[in-house]
Design a protein around this motif. Structure first.
Motif: not given
Length: 406
Positions: A136-142, A217-224, A184-195, A173-175
């Motif tokens: 599947l696709p992987g997510i990485s950062c700009i 918060k960014f790192v905490s969000n990724l983990r959560k 854009e701190i919560d962008a990861i959640e939207d990606l995971l919801k939709e893909n 990609r996420i920021k």
């Protein structure tokens, strides 16, 4: 050191450089520096010029040069003709020792697979995730940099020259957020919801990307959200790991743990470490002809870990890093310096323009101080962990002399 050298490169260095340009690909060479040898935090070129090293060869020399413990370790192999083995076909004591030593500084319940380089460590981290989740696709950062092999390069997003005309694995990609209030701190959640996603991969401090430091918060969000959606979190510690930030791993500053992680550089060989629940069920799912197969490098890797513990070099990295960052921060807002950031002895200095940054890198080199570029217009500073207060002040004196003039 400190005085300007007008005859750089010297005649011996020039001969080596000209030979290289004639017979080898002129890749990413930064300076006209031809290294002869080194001691402590000093590198000497083949013409006898000495440089204070604020790069530790991008973190690969955490104990500096000619460290007595490393010299003693190397001497033990001077008459051992079996220093290179097929490291995934045969066992050796050095492999077992390094696996045991690194396990003591990894999260509990982790195992390790040794390979040759940081890029290969990332490749195998990706493989482990794919084994669990599928292709599947992987997510990485700009701004990310994960290596130059094609898999790792697919998730690198640093400079166009790295990727032009090369094929890529599917990625999103996420920021890379450096502030908790980033919109854009919560962008990861939207990606995971939709893909459907195979993994999330990030650095804690972007290396090639400019020594940008992730927000808490960014790192905490990724983990959560990785946990919530059952996606493995891969942390790339190839450059930041083994003490440079004042802790063994940069993620320890964030009170989280990864599912899979990578190490290299300071460790002397590449390593992919993973929670046991991600261990491939099939033998030979991971392999490498020479992976971890240089007994000398494995022995040196073990010694690096032991010396850092014994000599309390994590504490030294924190103290010296705070001192260095404080001295550099006094220059913010002057002569084109717009920011200073970092953790421990991983420090980025941001300039107003790439041209200004490049000019200052060259001037520092001519005055006997080695630094490196990173990102679009940043300077990276990552001295050996053994650096002293006197050497910090010496480096700061050179930097004030060079950076504070027009």
């Amino acid at each position: 050191m400190g005085e300007k050298r007008d005859k750089i490169p010297g005649p011996k260095a020039l001969r080596v450089i000209n030979t290289m340009k004639k017979h080898a690909y002129d890749s990413t060479f930064m300076y006209s520096l031809v290294i002869s040898h080194g001691h402590n935090c000093i590198i000497e070129d083949i013409d006898g010029n000495k440089y204070l090293d604020f790069t530790s060869n991008i973190g690969a020399c955490p104990l500096g040069y000619s460290h007595p413990d490393i010299i003693e370790t190397l001497a033990q192999y001077s008459s051992n003709g079996t220093y290179k083995i097929a490291g995934q076909d045969f066992y050796c004591q050095e492999h077992a020792d390094l696996a045991e030593d690194i396990s003591k500084i990894l999260p509990s319940g982790f195992k390790t697979f040794f390979i040759n380089s940081g890029a290969e460590a990332v490749e195998n981290a990706i493989k482990i995730a794919y084994r669990k989740k599928g292709p599947l696709p992987g997510i990485s950062c700009i701004g990310a940099f994960h290596g130059r092999t094609l898999g790792a390069l697919s998730f690198t997003a640093s400079r166009p020259v790295h990727k032009y005309n090369f094929p890529e694995f599917p990625s999103k990609r996420i920021k890379f957020c450096t502030r908790d209030d980033d919109p854009e701190i919560d962008a990861i959640e939207d990606l995971l919801k939709e893909n459907k996603i195979a993994f999330i991969m990030t650095e804690i401090i972007q290396g090639e990307g400019g020594y940008n430091v992730a927000s808490k918060k960014f790192v905490s969000n990724l983990r959560k959200f990785a946990t919530r959606y059952g996606v493995p979190l891969i942390l790339d510690e190839v450059q930041s790991g083994i003490g440079h930030t004042g802790k063994w791993w940069a993620f320890e500053h964030y009170n989280i743990r990864p599912d899979i992680m990578t190490s290299a550089k300071a460790l002397q060989i590449g390593a992919t470490a993973f929670d046991k629940k991600y261990e491939p069920a099939t033998r030979s799912a991971l392999s490498s002809t020479w992976g971890g197969g240089n007994r000398i490098d494995m022995a040196v890797g073990s010694k690096v870990i032991q010396v850092i513990k014994r000599d309390k070099l994590l504490e030294n990295a924190t103290k010296m890093g705070n001192m260095l960052r404080k001295g550099l921060s006094e220059m913010i807002g002057k002569k084109g310096i717009v920011d200073v950031r970092g953790l421990g002895l991983m420090i980025g200095v941001e300039f107003d323009t790439a041209h200004h940054r490049d000019k200052k890198l060259s001037d520092l080199f001519k005055h006997g101080l080695l630094t490196l570029g990173a990102g679009q217009k940043s300077m990276r500073i990552i001295p050996p962990l053994i650096i002293t207060k006197e050497q910090i002040h010496q480096g700061l004196d050179i930097m004030h002399q060079v950076l504070m003039r027009n």
